[in-house]
Scaffold this motif. Structure first.
Motif, PDB file in Angstrom:
ATOM      1  N   ASP A  67       0.834  -1.203   0.000  1.00  0.00           N
ATOM      2  CA  ASP A  67       0.000   0.000   0.000  1.00  0.00           C
ATOM      3  C   ASP A  67       0.868   1.253   0.000  1.00  0.00           C
ATOM      4  O   ASP A  67       0.557   2.240  -0.673  1.00  0.00           O
ATOM      5  CB  ASP A  67      -0.928  -0.007   1.221  1.00  0.00           C
ATOM      6  N   ALA A  68       1.951   1.218   0.764  1.00  0.00           N
ATOM      7  CA  ALA A  68       2.846   2.372   0.811  1.00  0.00           C
ATOM      8  C   ALA A  68       3.501   2.607  -0.546  1.00  0.00           C
ATOM      9  O   ALA A  68       3.646   3.750  -0.997  1.00  0.00           O
ATOM     10  CB  ALA A  68       3.911   2.163   1.891  1.00  0.00           C
ATOM     11  N   GLY A  69       3.914   1.512  -1.212  1.00  0.00           N
ATOM     12  CA  GLY A  69       4.518   1.653  -2.535  1.00  0.00           C
ATOM     13  C   GLY A  69       3.520   2.189  -3.550  1.00  0.00           C
ATOM     14  O   GLY A  69       3.865   3.023  -4.399  1.00  0.00           O
ATOM     15  N   ARG A  70       2.267   1.742  -3.447  1.00  0.00           N
ATOM     16  CA  ARG A  70       1.238   2.238  -4.357  1.00  0.00           C
ATOM     17  C   ARG A  70       0.992   3.733  -4.147  1.00  0.00           C
ATOM     18  O   ARG A  70       0.874   4.508  -5.105  1.00  0.00           O
ATOM     19  CB  ARG A  70      -0.051   1.450  -4.132  1.00  0.00           C
TER      20      ARG A  70
ATOM     21  N   VAL B 171       6.068   1.219  -9.262  1.00  0.00           N
ATOM     22  CA  VAL B 171       5.916   0.986  -7.828  1.00  0.00           C
ATOM     23  C   VAL B 171       7.210   0.419  -7.255  1.00  0.00           C
ATOM     24  O   VAL B 171       7.513   0.574  -6.068  1.00  0.00           O
ATOM     25  CB  VAL B 171       4.731   0.033  -7.561  1.00  0.00           C
ATOM     26  N   SER B 172       7.988  -0.233  -8.097  1.00  0.00           N
ATOM     27  CA  SER B 172       9.261  -0.806  -7.639  1.00  0.00           C
ATOM     28  C   SER B 172      10.274   0.268  -7.279  1.00  0.00           C
ATOM     29  O   SER B 172      11.297  -0.034  -6.645  1.00  0.00           O
ATOM     30  CB  SER B 172       9.838  -1.726  -8.721  1.00  0.00           C
ATOM     31  N   SER B 173      10.047   1.511  -7.695  1.00  0.00           N
ATOM     32  CA  SER B 173      10.970   2.594  -7.331  1.00  0.00           C
ATOM     33  C   SER B 173      10.848   2.977  -5.866  1.00  0.00           C
ATOM     34  O   SER B 173      11.677   3.711  -5.334  1.00  0.00           O
ATOM     35  CB  SER B 173      10.734   3.815  -8.222  1.00  0.00           C
ATOM     36  N   TYR B 174       9.805   2.486  -5.213  1.00  0.00           N
ATOM     37  CA  TYR B 174       9.639   2.766  -3.792  1.00  0.00           C
ATOM     38  C   TYR B 174      10.525   1.816  -3.001  1.00  0.00           C
ATOM     39  O   TYR B 174      10.492   0.611  -3.159  1.00  0.00           O
ATOM     40  CB  TYR B 174       8.185   2.576  -3.380  1.00  0.00           C
ATOM     41  N   ASN B 175      11.358   2.402  -2.117  1.00  0.00           N
ATOM     42  CA  ASN B 175      12.223   1.600  -1.265  1.00  0.00           C
ATOM     43  C   ASN B 175      11.799   1.867   0.170  1.00  0.00           C
ATOM     44  O   ASN B 175      11.975   2.964   0.697  1.00  0.00           O
ATOM     45  CB  ASN B 175      13.692   1.979  -1.473  1.00  0.00           C
ATOM     46  N   LYS B 176      11.246   0.862   0.796  1.00  0.00           N
ATOM     47  CA  LYS B 176      10.688   1.048   2.135  1.00  0.00           C
ATOM     48  C   LYS B 176      11.749   1.479   3.147  1.00  0.00           C
ATOM     49  O   LYS B 176      11.483   2.204   4.086  1.00  0.00           O
ATOM     50  CB  LYS B 176      10.040  -0.266   2.613  1.00  0.00           C
ATOM     51  N   ASN B 177      13.007   1.046   2.905  1.00  0.00           N
ATOM     52  CA  ASN B 177      14.057   1.395   3.867  1.00  0.00           C
ATOM     53  C   ASN B 177      14.414   2.880   3.838  1.00  0.00           C
ATOM     54  O   ASN B 177      15.015   3.399   4.758  1.00  0.00           O
ATOM     55  CB  ASN B 177      15.311   0.570   3.560  1.00  0.00           C
TER      56      ASN B 177
END
Length: 218
Positions: free
Chosen positions: A92-95, A210-216
């Motif tokens: 959800d955060a990446g979206r 969406v893969s450009s989102y890095n949770k870290n």
């Protein structure tokens, strides 16, 4: 003549005697069979032996009991610390991240050309051959079905079909033959696209992954 009659009479009597003895014998055997059947005991019902394993009390392994409680993955039972829940939150955060970046790009493109944002669901990214567009965008599009061109960021052209169906009073614009564009650009669930109408029948399409989102990093 008298001797012949005597012989016939004797023969007749012998036959009747034999018949009487035979009837008595049959009756005797039938009577004996009835007495035997009446005296025969009824077979007792077979008793199924009890399974001592089933009757034994449930034993709990001390090793298993010492393990931490396992997560319950049934619908509505996910906990915040479950891996499934954590993964869903990250997705959800990446979206949300991809959508916000698409909005920033839309703002940078300005208002010289009409634009709209289209988040990708799993079906749009992998299965659907038709992509729906915002109903309000109909005012910028042809009044009848037509061929449209999608131009990606590498200036490659993809020809699709524009369709505008009417549902009651509401027009629903869509792009058919969309599947090829999605496959060629390896779209994924959560990606967000920006469509910029640069000509009456031509869109410039930008893809925010969406893969450009890095949770870290967030």
């Amino acid at each position: 003549m008298a001797e012949t009659n005597s012989y016939e009479e004797q023969r007749r009597r012998q036959i009747e005697e034999n018949k009487r003895k035979l009837d008595e014998l049959r009756l005797h055997k039938l009577s004996a069979a009835v007495r035997q059947a009446a005296a025969k005991p009824t077979p007792a019902k077979l008793l199924v032996p009890r399974n001592p394993r089933l009757d034994a009390p449930i034993r709990r392994s001390g090793r298993i009991a010492s393990l931490p409680e396992q997560p319950d993955y049934r619908p509505g039972k996910a906990r915040r610390d479950d891996p499934v829940s954590v993964h869903a939150n990250a997705k959800d955060a990446g979206r949300a991240y991809a959508t916000s970046k698409a909005q920033e790009l839309k703002d940078q493109l300005g208002s010289d050309h009409p634009t709209f944002i289209k988040p990708m669901s799993h079906s749009y990214a992998t299965r659907n051959s038709t992509l729906s567009m915002p109903p309000h965008f109909t005012k910028y599009l042809p009044v009848r079905d037509d061929t449209m061109v999608l131009v990606d960021e590498m200036n490659n052209d993809f020809h699709v079909l524009y369709s505008c169906k009417t549902n009651g009073r509401k027009q629903i614009p869509s792009l058919r033959r969309w599947r090829r564009f999605a496959a060629e650009h390896d779209l994924a669930d959560g990606d967000c696209l920006v469509f910029q109408l640069i000509e009456r029948t031509k869109f410039k399409v930008y893809v925010v992954r969406v893969s450009s989102y890095n949770k870290n990093d967030h």
